[in-house]
Scaffold this motif. Structure first.
Motif, PDB file in Angstrom:
ATOM      1  N   GLN A 111       0.821  -1.212   0.000  1.00  0.00           N
ATOM      2  CA  GLN A 111       0.000   0.000   0.000  1.00  0.00           C
ATOM      3  C   GLN A 111       0.856   1.265   0.000  1.00  0.00           C
ATOM      4  N   GLY A 112       2.186   1.083   0.092  1.00  0.00           N
ATOM      5  CA  GLY A 112       3.081   2.225   0.031  1.00  0.00           C
ATOM      6  C   GLY A 112       3.568   2.715   1.384  1.00  0.00           C
ATOM      7  N   LEU A 113       3.239   2.009   2.457  1.00  0.00           N
ATOM      8  CA  LEU A 113       3.721   2.415   3.764  1.00  0.00           C
ATOM      9  C   LEU A 113       5.217   2.134   3.873  1.00  0.00           C
ATOM     10  N   THR A 114       5.929   3.030   4.535  1.00  0.00           N
ATOM     11  CA  THR A 114       7.352   2.824   4.762  1.00  0.00           C
ATOM     12  C   THR A 114       7.531   1.859   5.923  1.00  0.00           C
ATOM     13  N   SER A 115       8.743   1.370   6.089  1.00  0.00           N
ATOM     14  CA  SER A 115       9.035   0.472   7.205  1.00  0.00           C
ATOM     15  C   SER A 115       8.708   1.143   8.531  1.00  0.00           C
ATOM     16  N   LYS A 116       9.047   2.411   8.639  1.00  0.00           N
ATOM     17  CA  LYS A 116       8.788   3.163   9.874  1.00  0.00           C
ATOM     18  C   LYS A 116       7.285   3.220  10.165  1.00  0.00           C
ATOM     19  N   GLU A 117       6.486   3.473   9.153  1.00  0.00           N
ATOM     20  CA  GLU A 117       5.037   3.537   9.337  1.00  0.00           C
ATOM     21  C   GLU A 117       4.468   2.174   9.733  1.00  0.00           C
ATOM     22  N   ILE A 118       5.023   1.110   9.156  1.00  0.00           N
ATOM     23  CA  ILE A 118       4.576  -0.242   9.514  1.00  0.00           C
ATOM     24  C   ILE A 118       4.966  -0.547  10.956  1.00  0.00           C
ATOM     25  N   GLU A 119       6.182  -0.152  11.340  1.00  0.00           N
ATOM     26  CA  GLU A 119       6.629  -0.323  12.731  1.00  0.00           C
ATOM     27  C   GLU A 119       5.632   0.301  13.695  1.00  0.00           C
ATOM     28  N   ASP A 120       5.311   1.551  13.427  1.00  0.00           N
ATOM     29  CA  ASP A 120       4.407   2.296  14.315  1.00  0.00           C
ATOM     30  C   ASP A 120       3.018   1.670  14.346  1.00  0.00           C
ATOM     31  N   LYS A 121       2.525   1.287  13.184  1.00  0.00           N
ATOM     32  CA  LYS A 121       1.167   0.743  13.103  1.00  0.00           C
ATOM     33  C   LYS A 121       1.043  -0.608  13.816  1.00  0.00           C
ATOM     34  N   LEU A 122       2.059  -1.463  13.662  1.00  0.00           N
ATOM     35  CA  LEU A 122       1.987  -2.808  14.235  1.00  0.00           C
ATOM     36  C   LEU A 122       2.707  -2.927  15.582  1.00  0.00           C
ATOM     37  N   LYS A 123       3.294  -1.814  16.031  1.00  0.00           N
ATOM     38  CA  LYS A 123       4.025  -1.816  17.307  1.00  0.00           C
ATOM     39  C   LYS A 123       5.122  -2.890  17.314  1.00  0.00           C
ATOM     40  N   MET A 124       5.911  -2.876  16.253  1.00  0.00           N
ATOM     41  CA  MET A 124       7.012  -3.830  16.109  1.00  0.00           C
ATOM     42  C   MET A 124       8.314  -3.060  15.959  1.00  0.00           C
ATOM     43  N   SER A 125       9.428  -3.743  16.186  1.00  0.00           N
ATOM     44  CA  SER A 125      10.729  -3.113  16.001  1.00  0.00           C
ATOM     45  C   SER A 125      11.052  -3.018  14.509  1.00  0.00           C
ATOM     46  N   ARG A 126      12.010  -2.166  14.195  1.00  0.00           N
ATOM     47  CA  ARG A 126      12.432  -2.005  12.811  1.00  0.00           C
ATOM     48  C   ARG A 126      12.993  -3.321  12.269  1.00  0.00           C
ATOM     49  N   ALA A 127      13.799  -4.002  13.102  1.00  0.00           N
ATOM     50  CA  ALA A 127      14.403  -5.268  12.669  1.00  0.00           C
ATOM     51  C   ALA A 127      13.335  -6.325  12.392  1.00  0.00           C
ATOM     52  N   ALA A 128      12.298  -6.359  13.228  1.00  0.00           N
ATOM     53  CA  ALA A 128      11.236  -7.350  13.030  1.00  0.00           C
ATOM     54  C   ALA A 128      10.487  -7.088  11.729  1.00  0.00           C
ATOM     55  N   VAL A 129      10.142  -5.841  11.486  1.00  0.00           N
ATOM     56  CA  VAL A 129       9.444  -5.497  10.235  1.00  0.00           C
ATOM     57  C   VAL A 129      10.323  -5.833   9.047  1.00  0.00           C
ATOM     58  N   ASN A 130      11.593  -5.448   9.107  1.00  0.00           N
ATOM     59  CA  ASN A 130      12.519  -5.678   8.008  1.00  0.00           C
ATOM     60  C   ASN A 130      12.669  -7.172   7.710  1.00  0.00           C
ATOM     61  N   SER A 131      12.618  -7.993   8.755  1.00  0.00           N
ATOM     62  CA  SER A 131      12.800  -9.428   8.534  1.00  0.00           C
ATOM     63  C   SER A 131      11.621 -10.056   7.794  1.00  0.00           C
ATOM     64  N   TYR A 132      10.498  -9.352   7.716  1.00  0.00           N
ATOM     65  CA  TYR A 132       9.323  -9.870   6.999  1.00  0.00           C
ATOM     66  C   TYR A 132       9.145  -9.211   5.625  1.00  0.00           C
ATOM     67  N   LEU A 133      10.092  -8.381   5.217  1.00  0.00           N
ATOM     68  CA  LEU A 133      10.029  -7.758   3.891  1.00  0.00           C
ATOM     69  C   LEU A 133      11.007  -8.464   2.962  1.00  0.00           C
ATOM     70  N   PRO A 134      10.704  -8.548   1.677  1.00  0.00           N
ATOM     71  CA  PRO A 134      11.626  -9.219   0.756  1.00  0.00           C
ATOM     72  C   PRO A 134      12.912  -8.417   0.578  1.00  0.00           C
ATOM     73  N   TYR A 135      13.968  -9.114   0.163  1.00  0.00           N
ATOM     74  CA  TYR A 135      15.211  -8.426  -0.162  1.00  0.00           C
ATOM     75  C   TYR A 135      14.957  -7.497  -1.338  1.00  0.00           C
ATOM     76  N   GLU A 136      15.499  -6.294  -1.259  1.00  0.00           N
ATOM     77  CA  GLU A 136      15.358  -5.346  -2.359  1.00  0.00           C
ATOM     78  C   GLU A 136      16.695  -5.012  -2.993  1.00  0.00           C
ATOM     79  N   LYS A 137      17.766  -5.069  -2.199  1.00  0.00           N
ATOM     80  CA  LYS A 137      19.060  -4.646  -2.721  1.00  0.00           C
ATOM     81  C   LYS A 137      19.991  -5.813  -2.970  1.00  0.00           C
TER      82      LYS A 137
END
Length: 160
Positions: A111-137
């Protein structure tokens, strides 16, 4: 020209301030300048990440095949000598791993939310959110970056 701080520029482009600072120090921006003790950059300076993308589909395929056989992140991680988080991230990148949480994070990201916005919305750490996103680089595994090779070589020399 509208000058903003590196932190503001990083937020604008969805990366960390350290990433921007390193690129500034390497001369990667034409408008970056130091005022006093702080760096500033033109708000309209384009951001591009020119790092080499070394996605090893071979590693992804091996991990996916092992996961299909074992059905276990833990077993797959043991077999390939990598962390369970890396296994999950590789499987998400390949599109063969799904849980309610992984699907929720993927939908929010789509939907276009950034990792930071997902962190805030789901009350999760940055590392936790990042671990559930696909590799981009890049995915490191079978082949090491030049810098990682230099570090290993240096560490090997120190061990002798």
């Amino acid at each position: 020209m509208t000058l903003i701080s590196l932190r503001e520029y990083a937020e604008l482009h969805g990366v960390t301030p350290d990433t921007i600072r390193q690129k500034v120090l390497r001369g990667g921006f034409t408008t970056a300048q130091k005022i006093g003790r702080n760096w500033v950059i033109d708000k309209d300076e384009p951001y591009s990440d020119q790092r080499q993308k070394s996605v090893t589909s071979h590693l992804i395929d091996k991990v996916a095949n092992t996961y299909k056989k074992t059905g276990s992140l833990k077993e797959t991680a043991k077999i390939h000598h990598i962390s369970e988080q890396k296994v999950r991230k590789l499987l998400i990148t390949k599109g063969v791993y799904s849980t309610p949480l992984a699907d929720k994070i993927a939908n929010l990201h789509a939907q276009g939310l950034t990792s930071k916005e997902i962190e805030d919305k789901l009350k999760m750490s940055r590392a936790a959110v990042n671990s559930y996103l696909p590799y981009e680089k890049a995915i490191y595994g079978d082949q090491l970056s030049e810098n990682a090779q230099r570090i290993r070589k240096s560490r090997d020399r120190l061990k002798r």
